[in-house]
Design an enzyme around this catalytic site. Structure first.
Site: not given
Ligand code: BGC
Length: 741
Positions: A343, A603
């Site tokens: 990402e 996270e």
């Molecule tokens: C990201 C997040 C993001 C989210 C949105 C994820 O895959 O890592 O931090 O805000 O998707 O749903």
């Protein structure tokens, strides 16, 4: 500036290899001044006569490339000699790597097919007053570099034995020049070097380097090797339950280093990519591992630290450190969700959640202004704001609390630094966003319909869902109201007519109150209180406090509720409860990851679960700054420092101690001067040491005092019966040093 040069690229496709461009020239006269202006489609590193130019890493940075591309200007006078050679290495970077890695979108394919090229101009000024320009054109040369393979997610392969092909003339091609802008953001730099803490030999027989700290950047190594020896390094953030190397959570991002050695002693690090890691697995390494021959280099935007926090609690201090490292690891030109998996995108929601903390920890005005310019540039015609900026997920439907970054971030940058330019620049896009909601909602006055992330990763999510159980339309409507209120505030600062938005805001508040007379979750309460939507905020906060207790004195919040919950409690007298949440060590809590050895913010509240297992590898980053937003509560409530006026021309200093901590200290280097606040328990008294370079209202136990810049000590007593009630407040202006406890 006007570029006279042409965009140049290689005449051939070189697959995954990075390119090298070169221009040689002779200087026959004495030089007074020489400069290089350069940019690239990709990321570049330039050198002149073998010397690296500047300290910028991964230049020209990451912007909404179709509309805005930064160029850099370097003074190269000291390196000019009679015979000169400029060379430029160009990798794919954010420009043409396979981003995002988890989705195949048509414009991703298009991006991956874009050419890597450069545009440059060398300007020479001679002592005799004459001038000369050497600009990119077909006379510049090009070939494949020794970086045989590169991709932002997957890493770099470097062959030190590579025998380059013959140089070829570069090919000019057409690419817009009206997108060029001078460097706007902070430069990306190598900021810190970290030594190996331990060389581990894991149960699986692997050799793993532990740097003791998760960083974003790359590893540098020195090796004494034979020609053709191979090095293969893998990156990881955590070890698994057995203590073995693990990086399945990087998903498709390979994050490798492959290096083919030349003979002898050599030092190398990657140049056109970065990694998020704490551990390095030596898959292949030709000699006995010596810890002193490796270092982790932390690479991030050149932001200056402005916030400082410390306390008598070691775990809390580790949390502070984790938030700072989370910011450093994700402020690499764009505020990203995470630095490791496939990402590394500028998720708007994450940035919005964290912006206040970010702006206290570091001076991020330039950093955010540049990113907000990209946000405005990538805003869709209808006002929609993408989920990520630069918008690599184009066409996605915007979500509440993500798109609202367009109003929340500029307003916070204004609040913290007091410079109204950010509002001036962003005002049209702020309005457009609110208009977008007005135009697309299925019910006037609310934000109904659409697709939202809800209270993303809320702990009260139903089994199998990432979305907490707070009502999505409640959250959406709350953010709609908040964004409208920020348009009004920004308009007032700018002297704009915002009557329409003032009325809209009233209408949303009314509709919110009608539709949501009751709140069901911690997050619903938190947004209703924080955004001043609750009709009786005191009652709502009391109910929230009860709910938190009923929930077992624990958080149930996700991305949306977490930054607000402590504020909404302490704002209405529940500071002790807010501290209980902050200081809780069992899962779920901010300190639980600390107990599990975290060095950055996770996270998931339980990225590593209590039984030692990981949360599923499809979404388990160990460097995701969002929940680090709790530090703005520590600055504003625990240490008690907040702006009374934008930019801290005046401060409000209202420290709120807690008995469970012996002392806590916070300082901010604001644009108008330094402010420090420290409280210390001494027996049944509390001493407050306040030092401020700006005028301030000091509030202790509800008693207010206006103070001029200076150093002050205040005392209060703790009653025996009720813990934290101050009976008396004494103050004295002190010129001498504070006594130490
Ligand atoms: C990201 C997040 C993001 C989210 C949105 C994820 O895959 O890592 O931090 O805000 O998707 O749903």
């Amino acid at each position: 500036m006007e570029f006279t040069g042409k965009w140049i690229k290689s005449p051939q496709d070189h697959g995954h290899a990075a390119l090298e461009f070169q221009r040689e020239w002779k200087t026959k006269k004495k030089i007074l001044h020489a400069s290089l202006v350069i940019t690239a489609l990709g990321v570049y590193e330039a050198s002149i006569n073998g010397k690296r130019i500047g300290d910028y890493v991964l230049a020209p940075g990451w912007t909404a490339y179709e509309k805005r591309l930064q160029y850099q200007q370097y003074d190269i006078t000291p390196w000019i000699s009679a015979e000169n050679q400029l060379s430029v290495t160009v990798g794919k970077g954010w420009f043409s790597s396979r981003m995002p890695g988890f989705m195949d979108l048509p414009d991703k394919k298009e991006r991956m097919g874009r050419p890597n090229g450069i545009l440059a101009e060398i300007a020479l000024e001679y002592e005799d007053g004459s001038k000369e320009k050497i600009a990119t054109d077909e006379s510049w040369l090009c070939r494949e570099s020794a970086i045989r393979w590169n991709d932002l997610y997957d890493g770099e392969t470097y062959d030190a034995t590579y025998e380059p092909e013959e140089w070829q003339n570069a090919r000019a091609f057409s690419w817009p020049k009206d997108i060029l802008i001078p460097q706007e953001g902070e430069e990306i730099r190598e900021k810190e070097r970290i030594a190996v803490q331990e060389v581990l030999h894991t149960p699986a027989g692997e050799t793993v380097l532990d740097f003791g700290q998760e960083v974003t950047g790359y590893v540098e190594f020195t090796v004494d090797a034979c020609k053709g020896d191979r090095i293969r390094l893998l990156h990881g953030e955590v070890l698994d339950q057995e203590g073995n190397f693990y990086n399945a959570n990087y998903r498709s991002a390979k994050s490798e280093i492959n290096y083919i050695c030349k003979a002898g002693l050599q030092t190398w690090h990657p140049v056109v990519t970065f990694y998020g890691f704490r551990y390095i697995k030596l898959e292949e390494f030709p000699e006995e591992v010596r810890a002193d021959r490796f270092s982790a280099i932390a690479v991030y935007s050149d932001i200056r630290q402005t916030g400082y926090l410390s306390s008598s609690c070691q775990k809390l201090n580790q949390l502070f450190s984790n938030v700072f490292w989370g910011q450093k690891g994700n402020f690499l030109d764009v505020p990203t969700d995470c630095p490791q998996r496939d990402e590394r995108l500028g998720w708007t929601g994450d940035a919005q959640v964290f912006v206040k903390t970010a702006s206290y920890n570091y001076d991020v005005e330039r950093f955010f202004r540049k990113w907000l310019h990209d946000m405005a540039a990538d805003q869709q015609e209808n006002g929609a704001i993408g989920m990520v900026i630069p918008d690599y997920l184009r066409g996605a439907v915007p979500s509440a609390a993500w798109g609202d970054a367009v109003t929340i971030c500029p307003w916070q940058i204004y609040e913290t630094y007091g410079n109204r330019e950010v509002l001036q620049e962003q005002f049209p896009s702020m309005k457009k966003w609110v208009d977008y909601i007005t135009d697309t909602t299925t019910r006037p006055g609310c934000w109904c319909g659409g697709e939202h992330f809800g209270d993303w990763l809320g702990l009260d999510a139903p089994q199998g869902s990432y979305k907490g159980s707070s009502r999505e339309e409640l959250i959406a409507t709350a953010f709609y109201a908040y964004s409208a209120s920020l348009v009004v505030k920004a308009g007032e600062v700018l002297g704009e007519d915002v009557d329409e938005y003032r009325m809209l805001h009233k209408q949303i508040v009314k509709a919110f109150r009608e539709m949501y007379p009751q709140y069901h979750t911690q997050t619903e309460y938190a947004v209703a209180i924080q955004f001043e939507l609750a009709e009786d905020p005191q009652k709502a906060a009391d109910e929230l406090a009860e709910l938190v207790k009923k929930d077992g004195l624990q958080l149930r919040t996700g991305f949306v509720g977490t930054p607000y919950i402590l504020h909404s409690l302490s704002r209405y007298g529940h500071t002790e409860l807010a501290y209980s949440l902050l200081l809780r060590e069992e899962y779920p809590s901010w300190l639980y990851p600390v107990s599990k050895g975290a060095t950055t913010i996770w996270e998931h509240w339980d990225g590593i679960m209590e039984n030692g297992e990981f949360w599923s590898e499809d979404m388990n980053s160990f460097n995701h700054y969002s929940y680090g937003a709790v530090l703005d509560w520590v600055y504003e409530e625990a240490a008690g420092i907040r702006p009374a006026q934008p930019g801290f021309t005046k401060a409000r200093i209202a420290p709120k101690p807690d008995q469970r901590l012996d002392w806590l200290e916070g300082s901010l280097d604001t644009r108008n001067g330094r402010i420090s606040s420290r409280w210390i328990h001494t027996g049944n008294r509390i001493r407050y040491e306040i030092e401020t370079e700006v005028p301030a209202t000091v509030v202790i136990d509800g008693k207010e005092k206006e103070v001029d810049p200076g150093r002050y000590t205040f005392w209060s007593s703790v009653t025996e019966t009720s813990g934290l009630r101050f009976l008396e407040v004494q103050d004295e202006k002190e010129e001498d040093k504070y006594e130490t406890v």
